[in-house]
Scaffold this motif. Structure first.
Motif, PDB file in Angstrom:
ATOM      1  N   LEU A   1       0.831  -1.213   0.000  1.00 22.89           N
ATOM      2  CA  LEU A   1       0.000   0.000   0.000  1.00 22.89           C
ATOM      3  C   LEU A   1       0.865   1.262   0.000  1.00 22.89           C
ATOM      4  O   LEU A   1       0.595   2.209  -0.740  1.00 22.89           O
ATOM      5  CB  LEU A   1      -0.923  -0.018   1.220  1.00 22.89           C
ATOM      6  N   VAL A   2       1.873   1.270   0.831  1.00 25.45           N
ATOM      7  CA  VAL A   2       2.736   2.448   0.906  1.00 25.45           C
ATOM      8  C   VAL A   2       3.442   2.697  -0.427  1.00 25.45           C
ATOM      9  O   VAL A   2       3.461   3.807  -0.953  1.00 25.45           O
ATOM     10  CB  VAL A   2       3.777   2.298   2.038  1.00 25.45           C
ATOM     11  N   ILE A   3       4.003   1.622  -0.975  1.00 25.64           N
ATOM     12  CA  ILE A   3       4.738   1.771  -2.226  1.00 25.64           C
ATOM     13  C   ILE A   3       3.852   2.324  -3.333  1.00 25.64           C
ATOM     14  O   ILE A   3       4.289   3.104  -4.172  1.00 25.64           O
ATOM     15  CB  ILE A   3       5.350   0.422  -2.653  1.00 25.64           C
ATOM     16  N   ASN A   4       2.590   1.916  -3.302  1.00 29.79           N
ATOM     17  CA  ASN A   4       1.679   2.388  -4.334  1.00 29.79           C
ATOM     18  C   ASN A   4       1.019   3.709  -3.993  1.00 29.79           C
ATOM     19  O   ASN A   4       0.030   4.102  -4.618  1.00 29.79           O
ATOM     20  CB  ASN A   4       0.623   1.325  -4.626  1.00 29.79           C
ATOM     21  N   GLY A   5       1.518   4.357  -2.972  1.00 33.11           N
ATOM     22  CA  GLY A   5       0.994   5.683  -2.649  1.00 33.11           C
ATOM     23  C   GLY A   5      -0.411   5.671  -2.084  1.00 33.11           C
ATOM     24  O   GLY A   5      -1.128   6.657  -2.140  1.00 33.11           O
ATOM     25  N   LYS A   6      -0.810   4.524  -1.555  1.00 31.22           N
ATOM     26  CA  LYS A   6      -2.167   4.445  -1.014  1.00 31.22           C
ATOM     27  C   LYS A   6      -2.166   4.507   0.507  1.00 31.22           C
ATOM     28  O   LYS A   6      -3.099   4.032   1.178  1.00 31.22           O
ATOM     29  CB  LYS A   6      -2.830   3.151  -1.477  1.00 31.22           C
ATOM     30  N   ALA A   7      -1.087   5.069   1.053  1.00 31.84           N
ATOM     31  CA  ALA A   7      -0.960   5.131   2.514  1.00 31.84           C
ATOM     32  C   ALA A   7      -2.127   5.898   3.127  1.00 31.84           C
ATOM     33  O   ALA A   7      -2.832   5.398   4.001  1.00 31.84           O
ATOM     34  CB  ALA A   7       0.373   5.784   2.876  1.00 31.84           C
ATOM     35  N   LYS A   8      -2.320   7.106   2.631  1.00 32.58           N
ATOM     36  CA  LYS A   8      -3.389   7.955   3.179  1.00 32.58           C
ATOM     37  C   LYS A   8      -4.727   7.237   3.128  1.00 32.58           C
ATOM     38  O   LYS A   8      -5.374   7.021   4.148  1.00 32.58           O
ATOM     39  CB  LYS A   8      -3.491   9.261   2.386  1.00 32.58           C
ATOM     40  N   GLN A   9      -5.124   6.862   1.964  1.00 33.00           N
ATOM     41  CA  GLN A   9      -6.465   6.321   1.808  1.00 33.00           C
ATOM     42  C   GLN A   9      -6.665   4.990   2.525  1.00 33.00           C
ATOM     43  O   GLN A   9      -7.790   4.558   2.733  1.00 33.00           O
ATOM     44  CB  GLN A   9      -6.811   6.170   0.324  1.00 33.00           C
ATOM     45  N   SER A  10      -5.565   4.367   2.919  1.00 31.16           N
ATOM     46  CA  SER A  10      -5.702   3.109   3.652  1.00 31.16           C
ATOM     47  C   SER A  10      -5.392   3.305   5.134  1.00 31.16           C
ATOM     48  O   SER A  10      -5.174   2.340   5.862  1.00 31.16           O
ATOM     49  CB  SER A  10      -4.755   2.048   3.083  1.00 31.16           C
ATOM     50  N   ARG A  11      -5.329   4.555   5.532  1.00 28.15           N
ATOM     51  CA  ARG A  11      -5.111   4.893   6.939  1.00 28.15           C
ATOM     52  C   ARG A  11      -3.833   4.258   7.503  1.00 28.15           C
ATOM     53  O   ARG A  11      -3.836   3.641   8.560  1.00 28.15           O
ATOM     54  CB  ARG A  11      -6.300   4.431   7.807  1.00 28.15           C
ATOM     55  N   ILE A  12      -2.766   4.389   6.715  1.00 32.38           N
ATOM     56  CA  ILE A  12      -1.465   3.961   7.227  1.00 32.38           C
ATOM     57  C   ILE A  12      -0.846   5.182   7.915  1.00 32.38           C
ATOM     58  O   ILE A  12      -0.887   6.276   7.365  1.00 32.38           O
ATOM     59  CB  ILE A  12      -0.538   3.501   6.087  1.00 32.38           C
ATOM     60  N   SER A  13      -0.284   4.978   9.095  1.00 32.76           N
ATOM     61  CA  SER A  13       0.280   6.122   9.836  1.00 32.76           C
ATOM     62  C   SER A  13       1.496   6.694   9.104  1.00 32.76           C
ATOM     63  O   SER A  13       2.182   5.983   8.378  1.00 32.76           O
ATOM     64  CB  SER A  13       0.700   5.690  11.235  1.00 32.76           C
ATOM     65  N   GLU A  14       1.735   7.964   9.328  1.00 33.48           N
ATOM     66  CA  GLU A  14       2.861   8.594   8.660  1.00 33.48           C
ATOM     67  C   GLU A  14       4.177   7.978   9.121  1.00 33.48           C
ATOM     68  O   GLU A  14       5.142   7.909   8.367  1.00 33.48           O
ATOM     69  CB  GLU A  14       2.848  10.099   8.942  1.00 33.48           C
ATOM     70  N   GLU A  15       4.173   7.565  10.342  1.00 33.98           N
ATOM     71  CA  GLU A  15       5.356   6.921  10.901  1.00 33.98           C
ATOM     72  C   GLU A  15       5.704   5.664  10.091  1.00 33.98           C
ATOM     73  O   GLU A  15       6.825   5.494   9.604  1.00 33.98           O
ATOM     74  CB  GLU A  15       5.049   6.553  12.365  1.00 33.98           C
ATOM     75  N   MET A  16       4.707   4.810   9.953  1.00 32.91           N
ATOM     76  CA  MET A  16       4.882   3.576   9.184  1.00 32.91           C
ATOM     77  C   MET A  16       5.286   3.894   7.751  1.00 32.91           C
ATOM     78  O   MET A  16       6.189   3.299   7.185  1.00 32.91           O
ATOM     79  CB  MET A  16       3.571   2.791   9.196  1.00 32.91           C
ATOM     80  N   GLU A  17       4.614   4.855   7.179  1.00 31.85           N
ATOM     81  CA  GLU A  17       4.891   5.215   5.791  1.00 31.85           C
ATOM     82  C   GLU A  17       6.357   5.611   5.626  1.00 31.85           C
ATOM     83  O   GLU A  17       7.048   5.147   4.730  1.00 31.85           O
ATOM     84  CB  GLU A  17       3.981   6.379   5.368  1.00 31.85           C
ATOM     85  N   LYS A  18       6.813   6.443   6.511  1.00 34.18           N
ATOM     86  CA  LYS A  18       8.188   6.914   6.418  1.00 34.18           C
ATOM     87  C   LYS A  18       9.178   5.762   6.556  1.00 34.18           C
ATOM     88  O   LYS A  18      10.135   5.641   5.792  1.00 34.18           O
ATOM     89  CB  LYS A  18       8.450   7.970   7.497  1.00 34.18           C
ATOM     90  N   LYS A  19       8.877   4.904   7.539  1.00 34.98           N
ATOM     91  CA  LYS A  19       9.763   3.769   7.779  1.00 34.98           C
ATOM     92  C   LYS A  19       9.940   2.951   6.500  1.00 34.98           C
ATOM     93  O   LYS A  19      11.064   2.626   6.094  1.00 34.98           O
ATOM     94  CB  LYS A  19       9.181   2.889   8.903  1.00 34.98           C
ATOM     95  N   ILE A  20       8.813   2.655   5.871  1.00 39.50           N
ATOM     96  CA  ILE A  20       8.857   1.813   4.677  1.00 39.50           C
ATOM     97  C   ILE A  20       9.540   2.540   3.512  1.00 39.50           C
ATOM     98  O   ILE A  20      10.430   1.993   2.855  1.00 39.50           O
ATOM     99  CB  ILE A  20       7.439   1.372   4.276  1.00 39.50           C
TER     100      ILE A  20
END
Lengths: 332, 332
Positions: free
Chosen positions: A19-38
């Motif tokens: 999800l993060v790689i595909n830029g769907k972090a926001k819409q899938s309610r992934i935390s910014e912390e997690m997003e950054k880590k990945i």
DNA sequence: TTCCTTTGCTAACTCGGTTTAATAGATAAC
DNA sequence: GTTATCTATTAAACCGAGTTAGCAAAGGAA
């Protein structure tokens, strides 16, 4: 490296990584912390997802097929260049194949490209492709036909105004004072060739003259071709020739030079060529707007892929007569 | 349609279908009865396995990447034609890209092709590709470099004997009696260009003359290029020019024709071109054996893919001097 | 305190194939 | 009659992603 390994390394789930790689972090309610880590990790190891796996999962490829007669010739080559560079900018790859005058290859090439699940197909069709193209239409794949039409099949088509441009070319020869204008064309029954021929016939008939046609089989080699042209010139009392395509004109020019009558002769070719500006006398031609044709092809392909419905069934881009006019005119 | 659906329809397992389709019936002890049942059905519905899924499962693609400077030009076009038709016979598809003189594109193109998991890569490298190519070698992908070398990198290479062929060309001009032989080349530091230049310099030095070089930036447009050539000719008392490549020769020829000194001038070009036989005077050239180069490239690629180790690190195919000799010779 | 939302994340299925270990049934060997 | 061997078939894991339903924890409202 793969998405799963990244997930393990970071102790998170595959899904999150995807999800993060595909830029769907926001819409899938992934935390910014997690997003950054990945994202940091992905950048660090320079990971790129396997596009084959992506294609399998999504059912989409970013590969587009291009089928022409000969990618090495002076018409299809530059078109292929422009098509590829434009499509690359949009994230597509281009797979090409040349039928190389062997009509029977066409269907096999189409099928093997379809097995590769290409996203779209761009074809300058051979005569044998009709059944295959009908299947393509049935399969719903985005499709653009160019240069010559597929018989009785309605698809997106990009090409030039073969008939009108040819008529202009023949008219030009008459206007210069030539009377006995022959035409040399290939024996192909491809639509663009038929249109060019028909325009010539009609123009000549309008002058109450009778058409003088030489139709040369595609598979002849150069000497055989020149032999035929030589006979044609000898047997008819010509003062000008209209060539339906540039490679025939080049052969014809060679023969005419040999007879040393080239300076009085009227010569017009369909399709331009580097040579025509360099030889003396230079050669007048009908020039197809190659770049624009390629652009329109790409435009149509992209529209179809993106589901926009306003692509043209018939995109006709007019050719221009490039008058070089260096011959001395008829001497009769 | 898919293998699983076929399995369901026939009430057998996926495995059986897969094994039969891949011709592994015998070795997997599938009964002839079962084999026939599956094959018949497959033929009936015209099933072809999804090659993307196959690629994912096997880790192999049947796609080969080809990166050249310009697929639309008279050198790379015919090579691309031959490469594709040969590889198609062996079951491969070809993905092409043109760097089109923009060196910086190279690395991106290589990377995006690698993401597509191509089976092998054929490259006529630009100057900026060195890092990327080193990575390629590290990645073990079958790789063939052609036309020009990648600096300080050892790979399979196919090319012609640029130095020797150029030396022959320059010697030919001297033998014809020309004295002040200039050379016009591009400003590229690609290996093939450097070799051609060096051969010229050495040959001229051997005659105790000083080299007269014009190096033209690749990105100049045609009028700018012709302007430079005109100056070069005016400022030096030349009687002959050796051109490092055919498109430069065509420009030079145009300029020389304009000055009407073309008939006394010595002209030799590296690379042949249709024009050279047609113009008067005709142009002598160094002709690369294009078909053979393409064949050797394909041969090397296939050997590497199949794990045969007897591919050549250095496959040098000699060029021939095509003497057309229609100029009248120097008049000094 | 209880119930309802929202947030953050992931297990599990899917895409369409390949591959291999395992299984059941038939034969052969002892 | 028991065991070993063969034959024919298949279940299950895998390739590397995308997708979605659903769960647990936290927050908010009553």
């Amino acid at each position: 490296m793969s998405i799963s390994k990244i997930a393990k390394a970071l102790n998170v789930s595959k899904s999150s990584v995807s999800l993060v790689i595909n830029g769907k972090a926001k819409q899938s309610r992934i935390s910014e912390e997690m997003e950054k880590k990945i994202l940091d990790y992905v950048k660090e190891i320079g990971f790129k997802p396997n596009s084959i796996a992506q294609s399998l999962a999504t059912g989409k490829t970013n590969t587009i097929g291009l089928i022409v007669e000969n990618i090495g010739d002076s018409f299809f080559g530059p078109i292929a260049l422009k098509i590829e560079s434009s499509l690359r900018e949009k994230g597509y790859h281009v797979l090409y194949s040349s039928t190389n005058g062997v009509d029977k290859l066409g269907e096999g090439i189409i099928n093997s490209m379809m097995e590769r699940r290409i996203a779209a197909l761009i074809i300058a069709p051979t005569m044998d492709m009709n059944k295959a193209i009908k299947k393509l239409i049935h399969s719903q794949i985005p499709l653009v036909i160019f240069d010559r039409r597929a018989q009785e099949i309605s698809t997106a088509y990009v090409g030039t105004n073969n008939y009108e441009a040819s008529a202009v070319a023949v008219k030009h020869l008459f206007a210069q004072g030539y009377k006995n204008i022959g035409m040399i064309t290939s024996d192909s029954s491809q639509s663009q060739m038929l249109e060019r021929k028909q325009a010539y016939i009609n123009e000549v008939n309008q002058q109450n003259l009778k058409p003088l046609l030489l139709e040369i089989p595609y598979r002849l080699n150069v000497p055989e071709r020149e032999e035929l042209i030589g006979q044609f010139i000898n047997e008819n009392d010509l003062d000008a020739i209209y060539f339906s395509t540039n490679y025939l004109c080049i052969s014809g020019y060679k023969v005419l030079s040999r007879y040393d009558i080239v300076h009085q002769f009227g010569i017009v070719s369909f399709d331009d060529h580097e040579v025509f500006e360099l030889v003396k006398p230079t050669v007048t031609c009908v020039r197809q707007p190659i770049i624009e044709i390629a652009e329109r092809i790409v435009e149509s392909v992209l529209k179809q892929i993106n589901g926009e419905s306003d692509w043209l069934r018939d995109d006709i881009i007019p050719s221009v007569l490039v008058v070089r006019n260096s011959t001395q005119g008829p001497n009769k």
